[in-house]
Motif scaffolding. Sequence first.
Motif, short mmCIF file in Angstrom:
data_model
loop_
_atom_site.label_atom_id
_atom_site.label_comp_id
_atom_site.label_asym_id
_atom_site.label_seq_id
_atom_site.Cartn_x
_atom_site.Cartn_y
_atom_site.Cartn_z
N GLN A 366 36.76 66.52 51.99
CA GLN A 366 36.98 68.01 51.35
C GLN A 366 36.03 68.84 51.98
O GLN A 366 35.97 70.06 51.90
CB GLN A 366 36.86 68.14 49.82
CG GLN A 366 37.79 67.22 49.41
CD GLN A 366 39.22 67.48 49.78
OE1 GLN A 366 39.92 68.41 49.94
NE2 GLN A 366 39.92 66.28 50.06
N ARG A 367 34.83 68.51 52.67
CA ARG A 367 33.78 69.45 53.11
C ARG A 367 34.48 70.11 54.52
O ARG A 367 34.94 69.58 55.36
CB ARG A 367 32.77 68.46 53.56
CG ARG A 367 31.75 69.27 54.35
CD ARG A 367 30.40 68.55 54.49
NE ARG A 367 30.30 67.41 54.75
CZ ARG A 367 29.30 66.49 54.62
NH1 ARG A 367 28.21 66.77 53.85
NH2 ARG A 367 29.45 65.06 54.83
N PRO A 368 34.27 71.40 54.80
CA PRO A 368 34.64 72.16 55.65
C PRO A 368 33.83 71.80 57.02
O PRO A 368 32.57 71.92 56.90
CB PRO A 368 34.37 73.72 55.37
CG PRO A 368 34.23 73.63 54.05
CD PRO A 368 33.82 72.34 53.76
N ILE A 369 34.49 71.45 58.03
CA ILE A 369 33.85 71.14 59.32
C ILE A 369 34.39 71.75 60.65
O ILE A 369 35.54 72.01 60.59
CB ILE A 369 33.82 69.62 59.71
CG1 ILE A 369 33.24 68.75 58.32
CG2 ILE A 369 33.11 69.04 60.89
CD1 ILE A 369 33.63 67.43 58.37
N ALA A 370 33.71 72.26 61.47
CA ALA A 370 34.38 73.06 62.61
C ALA A 370 33.44 72.54 63.81
O ALA A 370 32.44 72.41 63.78
CB ALA A 370 33.98 74.67 62.49
N THR A 371 34.13 72.57 64.93
CA THR A 371 33.77 72.11 66.33
C THR A 371 34.04 73.37 67.03
O THR A 371 35.17 74.01 67.14
CB THR A 371 34.43 71.05 66.71
OG1 THR A 371 34.03 70.79 68.26
CG2 THR A 371 36.13 71.10 66.78
N LEU A 372 33.08 74.02 67.63
CA LEU A 372 33.28 75.47 68.41
C LEU A 372 33.27 75.11 70.06
O LEU A 372 32.59 74.20 70.57
CB LEU A 372 31.92 76.16 68.14
CG LEU A 372 31.63 76.47 66.81
CD1 LEU A 372 30.45 77.41 66.44
CD2 LEU A 372 32.86 77.04 66.04
N ASP A 373 34.27 75.75 70.54
CA ASP A 373 34.48 75.65 72.20
C ASP A 373 34.57 77.04 72.42
O ASP A 373 35.81 77.46 73.08
CB ASP A 373 35.69 74.75 72.18
CG ASP A 373 35.55 74.36 73.91
OD1 ASP A 373 34.97 74.61 74.74
OD2 ASP A 373 37.07 74.07 74.28
#
Length: 441
Positions: A366-373
């Motif tokens: 449930q943890r928000p995780i983001a990968t930036l490009d």
Amino acid sequence: MEKKKVLFYTFTPRAFRSVLIGHLYAICQKWPTVLISEKMDAKTESILNEKSFFPYLENIMPISQFTGEIKKNLFSQNKYLYSLARKAVEQEKPHVVISASDMHSLFEMYLMRFAKKSGAMVVCFQTGAAADSRLTAKWVERINAEESFSRFLPLFLRIFLARCRKWIGHILYHWILPLSVGQKPLTGKSSYILWKGIEGMRQADYQVVFSKRDFETYLASGVSKEKLRILPHPLAVKGTRSFLEQVFFEKSDSNGKKNILLLVPIAQGFKRSDWSPILYEDRLKSWLEIISLVKNTLPGWEITVSPHPSVKHAQAIQKKIKDISPSIVFNLQDPVEKCLSIADAVVGLPRSASTVLFIASLQDRQRPIATLDFDDEIIGDFYKNFEGIDYISNQNQFVSFLKKIGNMDFRTGQKSDGLNDYGTLDLLKDLINEHDKETGS
């Protein structure tokens, strides 16, 4: 099935803590095991010495290949690694030899050569993010061309010199060094010096990967379908998950404040459109802008910045981050697992392809995780369409992501699948049965 003797190599401390220790734990519940271990941090060493966790761990043999006192003379180091690999197999007489790779170090190549000669089964377990090996090889080659040679030289000449240097290194490590200890050259379909191929293409009898997606990546990179097996990360298996949660992911005291973890990768990258390099100055500027954006969008949140161990100019980066806010923690000392233990959200800064994001998604669905490009770069989209990780390609999307988690209005969309009952030991038993049938043992 009778108990089998296992010889287990830790590979790098980072790979061991994040993945391999889970497999070791499962095996040591039933089968006698000898661990060949790189120098670990104090906490990991204390865990390994806890008999209640590893009841069948018979011995720990130290090795200095990636850590510890590595010999300065390359030929002396080679002889040391060769002798240790030979001694380990001859002394322990294992039925199974396990590591993370059959190609990334001299020790592993020697170890698996002796293991195969002795009749032992060799198994490699995936530990990191798996990208197309051909694309990765080109990416590394361009990095070497950009960083190792003057930019006054034409690009084609820099690439040519980088390739020449790779071949010299390959001949040295795969031919000259083995011959110097009376061994045949370490020939094979893959080479960690040339960045050719991927794990599982040399002496390994089986290459174990995390998922169907990784299966296809390894298959496309040249590993035969017959060698590949799928076993989820230890965090997705019942017994090993509870162990890893207890020793590495126990929730730390965060003083009641929310915490966001920002992962800093190595700086070098290339734009997808034309392979033009993203200069260090531009990359650093982008990182600092992102960190400032997080600080301004999430007031009251604690921010932890964790750099990759190979990040250059870490002290200079730390100083610039402190200029944004002295309250931002730039954590150079602790393993990333400790940083994850207090993180309510995780963000991979460009170029984002860190295995830590994958582990974070397994640890807490449930943890928000983001990968930036933000620069549409090569391998920057590694986690695009990856379940549980938001792929974000521009600043406006990122602001929206931050506002949602700040307002506690974030939904990961992760499936709440149960944990696997089938674990490491079950897989090894099946592989041994297959191996014995094929070899007539």
